[in-house]
Write an enzyme that holds these catalytic residues in place. Structure first.
Site, short mmCIF file in Angstrom:
data_model
loop_
_atom_site.label_atom_id
_atom_site.label_comp_id
_atom_site.label_asym_id
_atom_site.label_seq_id
_atom_site.Cartn_x
_atom_site.Cartn_y
_atom_site.Cartn_z
N GLU A 46 -9.38 7.65 -5.70
CA GLU A 46 -8.32 7.19 -6.42
C GLU A 46 -8.88 6.11 -7.16
OE1 GLU A 46 -4.30 6.78 -4.87
OE2 GLU A 46 -4.59 8.31 -3.62
N GLU B 249 -4.52 6.62 2.51
CA GLU B 249 -4.10 4.97 2.58
C GLU B 249 -3.10 4.83 3.93
OE1 GLU B 249 -2.21 3.81 -1.38
OE2 GLU B 249 -4.26 4.26 -2.13
O1 AHR Z 1 -1.89 7.64 -7.55
C1 AHR Z 1 -0.47 7.25 -7.23
C2 AHR Z 1 -0.48 6.74 -5.68
O2 AHR Z 1 -1.26 5.37 -5.64
C3 AHR Z 1 -1.12 7.64 -4.52
O3 AHR Z 1 -0.17 8.48 -4.21
C4 AHR Z 1 -1.52 6.73 -3.63
O4 AHR Z 1 -2.59 7.15 -2.72
C5 AHR Z 1 -1.80 5.45 -4.34
O5 AHR Z 1 -1.31 4.35 -3.94
#
Ligand code: AHR
Length: 550
Positions: free
Chosen positions: A349, A213
């Site tokens: 994610e 990110e």
């Molecule tokens: O999964 C929790 C958080 O969500 C992670 O650390 C991040 O990459 C995302 O914003």
């Protein structure tokens, strides 16, 4: 509050099942039909899309994965034994570690060498830990580092996927981490350090994330700034026989098409050939806004994990469809700079993100209790990935244990498999299969959405072929009604079949430490008669049919 701000602040009983197989002539349903086209392969389903994400965040690693060698909790060299046993059942292809946002604050050197000599550090997530959180969530004693993670991956049979720190370490440290993991025995000082820890042979880590990110917690870069950093961090990474490097660039959040375009444009501006050196572009998408258009506030718009009504149920499942449009949209944008589509999507994610309050273990930050609704959501998401085999090479459900859409929940000596975990067990059968074009012609569900007529799909899924075995998975989101669907397999004859069904009489059903078997899959044998058998997909269910075809 927006997600970026949240992250910035952080830095600071099954019901009655009926499954029938009857000759087509006795089909009850009004035209519901699934047509599987054996002669229309879409591509090979990458096993990597069934991947996991384990961040050093709150109770994920410490308590979830790692209990320590001297714990009373049964363990294998410090790693929770029950987790290892359960994960072996789902054929996990890949695990991403150590973050997430944590990754861009992590010094990998803190986590190697003798365990009692490792430094204690403040965890990236410490400032957003609730007051009831134990100190181990705030201060990291680095007992679970690279070696322990590799050991975990070996025990469960998964490939490691490491996320490098691009925000707070120099590029050289990325090279050195690769060297520690992959240099041959005796070749480098770091290979000797690895051997001294009991790992003479290289780990041969193939998958490396270049930051996480990077538009937010990973450095607050613009897409173009990140591309410059990406080039610098990946130029001349050491390569060793036995481990091809598959580099995954930090990609867009949700529908940020400009990130995808800006990043690739800047990469190609310097040298078009660099595009070919990128294996994957990460896409992150959490399904969090369940406010039905009333709010865009990160805190206020979230739904509740366990307290929801039928409308919320449909809203979550409908919101889950966004994943398909993101895959299509980013793929199109990627094609503008990479017309041969060398770069694949790595959705590393994904999952629903609810407001706090449902966690089984008080003090576990962002832990939530997955219900049957999350099982359907997860199954539907995996079906989306299956339907895009040429685009998605890798995906990681966020997160493995004690966190968001977790497969497992654990605290001390308590443990349970969530409904999401059971979905992964059912869907493992798709891994490596040939995805087949499949049409679901099923009447839509109609419902009232705050005074407006709304509708959503009535049954959906995916199919894959594995030699003479055809795997069909489907989600029936209808809370009240079963769907009797005729299954027509074009290009093959169905000889026999079995079915596995995951459902419950209550849409809120969940497994807990006290009641571990509330939502569990049931296997049913199915007698197949006729060329187009009819199956009953129970209300609120995930179904897997394994058909022997000839
Ligand atoms: O999964 C929790 C958080 O969500 C992670 O650390 C991040 O990459 C995302 O914003």
């Amino acid at each position: 509050m927006r997600r970026r701000e949240f992250l910035r602040n952080a830095a600071a009983g099954a019901g009655v099942l009926v499954l029938r197989s009857v000759p087509a002539a006795f089909a009850q349903s009004a035209g519901a039909r699934i047509e599987i086209l054996v002669d229309e392969p879409l591509g090979t389903i990458s096993p990597g899309i069934y991947g996991h994400f384990a961040e050093n965040l709150s109770g994920v690693i410490y308590d979830g994965v790692w209990v320590g060698e001297h714990s009373k909790v049964p363990n294998v060299g410090g790693i929770r034994k029950e987790l290892v046993e359960e994960m072996r059942k789902i054929n996990p292809p890949i695990v991403r570690f150590p973050g997430g946002c944590f990754a861009d604050s992590y010094d990998w050197r803190d986590g190697i060498g003798p365990a009692d000599k490792r430094p204690r550090r403040t965890n990236f997530w410490s400032s957003s830990e609730p007051a009831s959180a134990p100190d181990t969530h705030r201060y990291d004693a680095n007992q679970f580092g690279t070696n322990e993670f590799m050991q975990f991956c070996r025990l469960i049979g998964a490939q490691p996927y490491l996320a490098a720190n691009l925000r707070s370490l120099p590029a050289q440290e990325f090279s050195r981490w690769v060297e520690y993991c992959n240099s041959p025995p005796g070749s480098t000082t770091l290979a000797d350090e690895r051997a001294a820890a009991g790992f003479k042979d290289p780990f041969n880590v193939r998958y490396w994330g270049v930051g996480n990110e990077s538009w937010g917690c990973g450095g607050n870069f613009t897409a173009r700034e990140y591309a410059v950093e990406y080039r610098r961090f990946t130029a001349w990474l050491p390569k060793y026989a036995g481990a091809e490097l598959s580099l995954i660039a930090s990609g867009p959040n949700d529908e940020e098409w400009d990130w995808t375009r800006g990043f690739l444009e800047e990469i190609a501006r310097k040298d078009k050939d660099l595009i070919e050196e990128i294996y994957g572009l990460a896409l992150h998408h959490y399904t969090w806004n369940l406010s039905r258009g009333k709010s865009t506030d990160w805190d206020k718009a979230k739904g509740d994990a366990v307290k929801f009504d039928v409308l919320d149920w449909y809203e979550l499942l409908r919101e889950g469809d966004v994943m398909e449009s993101l895959i299509d949209g980013h793929w199109k944008a990627m094609g503008e700079f990479d017309p041969t589509h060398h770069i694949k999507l790595a959705v590393d994610e994904w999952g629903p993100w609810y407001r706090p309050g449902s966690e089984l273990t008080p003090g576990d930050q962002i832990e939530q209790l997955p219900t049957l609704r999350d099982a359907l959501f997860s199954a539907s998401t995996l079906d989306i990935f299956n339907r895009h085999p040429e685009k998605v090479a890798l995906a990681c459900c966020a997160q493995l244990i004690n966190c968001l859409n977790s497969l497992y929940l654990a605290h001390e000596d308590r443990f349970c498999v969530t409904p999401v975990g059971h979905v992964f067990a059912m869907y493992a059968a798709h891994q490596g299969g040939t995805s087949l074009r499949t049409h679901f012609s099923v009447p839509e569900i109609h419902y009232d959405r705050d005074g407006e007529a709304a509708s959503m799909w009535g049954l959906r899924g995916s199919a894959s072929l594995h030699g003479k075995e055809l795997v069909l998975t489907a989600v029936n989101p209808n809370v009240h009604e079963a769907v009797d669907a005729q299954i027509a397999v074009r290009g093959a004859r169905v000889k026999s079949g079995t079915a596995t069904v995951l459902t419950a009489s209550d849409m809120h059903a969940a497994n807990t430490f006290q009641q571990r078997q509330v939502v569990v899959p049931k296997s049913l044998a199915a007698e197949i008669k006729g060329d187009a058998p009819v199956f009953r997909f129970p209300p609120a269910s995930v179904v897997k049919l394994v058909l022997q075809v000839g």
